[in-house]
Design a protein around this motif. Structure first.
Motif, PDB file in Angstrom:
ATOM      1  N   GLU A   1     -62.307  23.058  32.802  1.00 56.77           N
ATOM      2  CA  GLU A   1     -60.880  22.933  32.507  1.00 56.77           C
ATOM      3  C   GLU A   1     -60.618  22.110  31.257  1.00 56.77           C
ATOM      4  OE1 GLU A   1     -57.817  22.941  35.321  1.00 56.77           O
ATOM      5  OE2 GLU A   1     -59.170  22.877  37.052  1.00 56.77           O
ATOM      6  N   MET A   2     -61.552  21.251  30.882  1.00 56.18           N
ATOM      7  CA  MET A   2     -61.433  20.508  29.624  1.00 56.18           C
ATOM      8  C   MET A   2     -61.827  21.360  28.427  1.00 56.18           C
ATOM      9  SD  MET A   2     -60.230  17.474  30.220  1.00 56.18           S
ATOM     10  CE  MET A   2     -60.676  16.503  28.780  1.00 56.18           C
ATOM     11  N   GLY A   3     -62.422  22.537  28.685  1.00 56.98           N
ATOM     12  CA  GLY A   3     -62.847  23.396  27.600  1.00 56.98           C
ATOM     13  C   GLY A   3     -64.181  23.022  26.997  1.00 56.98           C
ATOM     14  N   ILE A   4     -64.936  22.154  27.694  1.00 62.46           N
ATOM     15  CA  ILE A   4     -66.241  21.738  27.185  1.00 62.46           C
ATOM     16  C   ILE A   4     -67.287  22.812  27.471  1.00 62.46           C
ATOM     17  CG2 ILE A   4     -68.057  19.980  27.390  1.00 62.46           C
ATOM     18  CD1 ILE A   4     -65.835  17.958  28.040  1.00 62.46           C
ATOM     19  N   SER A   5     -67.119  23.545  28.583  1.00 60.60           N
ATOM     20  CA  SER A   5     -68.014  24.663  28.900  1.00 60.60           C
ATOM     21  C   SER A   5     -67.171  25.871  29.297  1.00 60.60           C
ATOM     22  CB  SER A   5     -68.949  24.289  30.051  1.00 60.60           C
ATOM     23  OG  SER A   5     -69.731  25.412  30.431  1.00 60.60           O
ATOM     24  N   THR A   6     -67.582  27.029  28.801  1.00 64.39           N
ATOM     25  CA  THR A   6     -66.865  28.266  29.155  1.00 64.39           C
ATOM     26  C   THR A   6     -67.661  29.133  30.109  1.00 64.39           C
ATOM     27  OG1 THR A   6     -67.798  29.372  27.202  1.00 64.39           O
ATOM     28  CG2 THR A   6     -65.643  28.295  26.948  1.00 64.39           C
ATOM     29  N   GLY A   7     -68.960  28.815  30.263  1.00 68.14           N
ATOM     30  CA  GLY A   7     -69.809  29.637  31.118  1.00 68.14           C
ATOM     31  C   GLY A   7     -70.045  31.012  30.507  1.00 68.14           C
ATOM     32  N   TRP A   8     -70.474  31.961  31.364  1.00 72.78           N
ATOM     33  CA  TRP A   8     -70.771  33.326  30.903  1.00 72.78           C
ATOM     34  C   TRP A   8     -69.723  34.296  31.454  1.00 72.78           C
ATOM     35  CZ3 TRP A   8     -74.624  29.796  31.538  1.00 72.78           C
ATOM     36  CH2 TRP A   8     -75.620  29.747  30.562  1.00 72.78           C
TER      37      TRP A   8
END
Length: 591
Positions: free
Chosen positions: A483-490
């Motif tokens: 939710e912080m936008g640090i990881s978007t995943g796949w």
């Protein structure tokens, strides 16, 4: 101006008479003939009505401009004493009545006659009184064995405080300045309290710190109620003086400072917790400073408003322009490391104290940060950033598999002290960090969440990732990261996403994580960063998916990569080990 003749030699017998009259605190009883003894001599420069005495201006008629402190004049000086003959001493200072003070134009200068002749004039700062009813005083001026003293005070005579007095801590004729304390063992009658009776005290003596009894020949029990507080920081000081003392003079110098602080100023004990001499000698000052419990320090009297929660470590000498040399700097490092190790403090953390300007202070700072003074002298003060790094993390490992000396030891201990990592708890109560194990993506999420201070956050009822159930160990941290936008995943192409929590974090993805963390958590303007047209790494092309983030990481010196010949490789697809991750996060926060 009216003058009075008020020179007075105060013997120990007269001191007792003054004690009966309530004018002085109980004098110390230096009972051990192997320790220095003090016979104070006091010379009044102003009387109780702030009128100058004859001694205060004896030198005006015979002193030329070349005989004065640089940049001063006879007419611009309220006080120029004659060259006063005294018995051997190593400590002198000025005091004045409680409730009175010097003004900005009243600069104090002292010089002394040592074996080599008259010293240069030295500027001496005013001390901060620990409470409003304490007498005022200057920093102690120390020297080699001296037999003469001269004082100059600039400014208008009308601005001088009442009771301005030159105090000379003369060594009595049976003093023992030739005795080297390093060869003496403690004996039961040397001081009211023996040092080294606790494990903390024994650790200090093992580190090379002289116990108090090596300079205190049996002073009366302190007249203050000992207080302790949780240790948070060390404040670095120097005294003032010529720096010309011999190694054998040191016990007498410390005894003289004790007498000045405890008796003359009425503080009850020496103000500093520890002292360092130019020969590398380390000394316990205020009683109890060696033996106090591991996470605490005896409250001293060295920096008004900042005594509680700090330890005062003072170098003997003036290092405004003189190089302190390795003996002083090594001494600071040894003493501070000893107590910080016991308390589990990382010198590189902030202390919780603020400077005069309101800036946050590190765990090691100078007296000048919290008071208008030159102390600890520019030549010491400029080395404090290096001293902070040298002391570094506590040298008591939190993990059995990270011994002192391990690569990235300091960074791993910093991570543990920040409670970013707890490692693995073993059945026997020990903990392992597993430094060469790759960092899993779920653990990376936990690291970054804790590094941000574990902010208040409520994870969603429905997971953002199909492979991270809501009851996962790090569900909250992974959700926060997303939710912080640090990881978007796949993106799986069907409207769902995977996080792949048990996969290792690749180095290129780590660069992206830290880049985004700097943006959204540290509020850095990473968007303005312009990567070079030529890659900093031979194995990272400029069209790489994470070229911008990897270049930023290199530019910020968070990662240097591996040298290969004349070039450097980043190895973006290799997994990040836990020890390297500790180093990356430390550099990110402490740039």
């Amino acid at each position: 101006m009216k003058k009075t003749n008020a020179s007075r030699y105060i013997s120990m017998a007269v001191s007792c008479a003054l004690l009966m009259a309530g004018l002085l605190a109980s004098p110390p009883a230096f009972a051990d003939s192997g320790a220095p003894s003090i016979e104070p001599r006091e010379i009044a420069l102003t009387d109780a009505s702030a009128t100058l005495t004859e001694e205060a201006t004896d030198g005006k008629a015979t002193t030329t401009a070349s005989d004065l402190a640089s940049g001063t004049t006879v007419d611009g000086s309220a006080i120029v004493t004659g060259q006063i003959d005294v018995s051997e001493f190593t400590v002198a200072a000025l005091t004045w009545d409680a409730g009175d003070s010097l003004v900005a134009d009243n600069a104090i200068y002292i010089r002394v006659r040592e074996a080599s002749g008259w010293s240069d004039w030295s500027s001496v700062d005013a001390l901060e009184a620990p409470q409003s009813d304490s007498a005022g005083g200057s920093d102690p001026f120390i020297s080699g064995i001296a037999t003469g003293v001269q004082v100059q005070v600039t400014g208008d005579p009308e601005t001088l405080p009442a009771g301005l007095t030159l105090v000379v801590a003369e060594l009595d004729s049976d003093g023992s300045t030739s005795t080297d304390p390093r060869s003496r063992a403690q004996s039961a009658d040397k001081s009211a309290t023996q040092s080294g009776t606790t494990s903390e005290g024994r650790a200090g003596i093992a580190a090379g710190i002289h116990p108090r009894s090596d300079w205190d020949g049996g002073s009366a029990a302190p007249t203050w109620d000992e207080e302790t507080a949780t240790l948070q920081a060390a404040i670095v000081h120097h005294t003032a003086g010529t720096n010309n003392y011999a190694q054998a003079d040191v016990p007498g110098i410390i005894a003289g400072i004790y007498y000045y602080h405890a008796i003359t100023l009425g503080w009850g004990d020496i103000g500093y917790n520890f002292l360092v001499d130019k020969y590398g000698g380390l000394w316990e000052g205020r009683e109890g400073s060696l033996d106090v419990s591991a996470d605490s320090m005896v409250v001293g009297g060295h920096a008004y408003g900042y005594n509680t929660g700090t330890m005062g470590v003072s170098a003997l000498g003036d290092f405004t322009t003189a190089d302190p040399g390795s003996g002083i700097i090594d001494g600071y490092a040894t003493i501070i490391s000893y107590r910080f190790d016991l308390a589990g403090l990382d010198a590189r953390d902030v202390s919780g104290f603020t400077s005069l300007s309101g800036a946050s202070l590190p765990r090691i700072f100078g007296h000048r940060d919290v008071y208008a003074t030159e102390c600890p002298g520019y030549q010491v003060y400029r080395q404090l950033p290096d001293l902070i790094q040298r002391v570094g993390a506590p040298k008591i490992s939190s993990f059995i598999d990270v011994p002192v000396g391990t690569q990235f030891y300091d960074e791993i201990m910093w991570l543990a002290n920040k409670e970013v990592t707890t490692g693995w708890l073993l059945d026997n109560g020990d903990r392992e960090f597993r430094p060469v194990q790759p960092v899993a993506r779920d653990a990376m999420a936990a690291f970054l969440y804790r590094l941000a201070g574990s902010p208040e956050y409520s994870a969603p009822d429905i997971s953002l990732f199909t492979d991270v159930p809501t009851d996962s160990q790090f569900y909250k941290e992974i959700s926060w990261l997303a939710e912080m936008g640090i990881s978007t995943g796949w993106d799986m192409g069907d409207g769902t996403k995977q996080f792949r929590p048990l996969e290792s974090v690749a180095r290129d993805a780590m660069a992206a994580f830290l880049y985004r963390y700097a943006d959204v958590v540290l509020n850095e303007d990473v968007a303005s960063f312009v990567p070079d047209a030529i890659s900093p790494f031979s194995d990272i092309d400029t069209d790489n998916q994470f070229y911008r983030q990897i270049s930023w990481l290199a530019d910020e010196k968070i990662s240097t990569g591996w040298p290969v010949g004349d070039l450097f490789e980043f190895r973006g697809l290799e997994p990040v080990n836990r020890d390297a991750m500790a180093a990356f996060m430390y550099r990110l926060v402490n740039r």
